[in-house]
Design an enzyme around this catalytic site. Sequence first.
Site, mmCIF file in Angstrom:
data_model
loop_
_atom_site.group_PDB
_atom_site.id
_atom_site.type_symbol
_atom_site.label_atom_id
_atom_site.label_comp_id
_atom_site.label_asym_id
_atom_site.label_seq_id
_atom_site.Cartn_x
_atom_site.Cartn_y
_atom_site.Cartn_z
ATOM 1 N N GLY A 7 2.238 -1.547 -0.213
ATOM 2 C CA GLY A 7 1.655 -2.582 -0.634
ATOM 3 C C GLY A 7 1.105 -3.049 0.989
ATOM 4 O O GLY A 7 1.711 -3.591 1.761
ATOM 5 N N SER A 8 -0.284 -3.716 0.597
ATOM 6 C CA SER A 8 -1.300 -3.923 1.938
ATOM 7 C C SER A 8 -2.195 -4.116 1.333
ATOM 8 O O SER A 8 -2.620 -4.304 0.366
ATOM 9 C CB SER A 8 -1.587 -2.898 2.501
#
Length: 205
Positions: free
Chosen positions: A170-171
């Site tokens: 997640g980014s």
Amino acid sequence: MLAKGSLSWILITLWIIFCFALVTYFTAHPYAKTGLLIGILVLVFLLIFFRDPERYPVEGNECMLSPADGRIVDIRGRKLCIFMNFQNVHVNRAPLKGKVTSLEYKKGGYIPAFCKDSHRNERQHIYMDTEYGEVEVVQIAGVITRRIVPYIKEGDFMERGQRIGMIRFGSRVDVTVPESFVIECNKGDKVYAGRTSIARLKQKE
């Protein structure tokens, strides 16, 4: 194909599964089967998350490609912000052909990557010298992410769509668009690294 930098995660999970399998086979421990099932589910998740499919640009050289899979959450002038969810491929790619002139790693916190304050997060700035001017790609860590994995170094010459690195779990990726390009995507659009055109070279008058 699995992403570079993911093998250790897969091997550790396989070892845990193997240990639980041995315990399940030789004993009647009540939690052994549960641990084995959880290990298998984690392995399936990691295999999906760390997938790295081949990508081939469908547009010509006059198009700038998305550096990441995900959804465009903001457009700030010439900067596009792309948020990656868990289900997206997390390997990032070069938006244009050019030379890597500088890499700047900055430590920081772990605010949700879709927030505007995420510029305070751990991040990696990648500067590329292209025939259309300098392009900056910023890999930003998210809440769970604890590692940005670079595949490149200063002085490397990158082809358009070539892998430049990965961010785990997640980014967000920000990319600047040179003035000679017209942005052809909108906030909310879904994009794919190395495949979706996010900007097109201006036509000469």
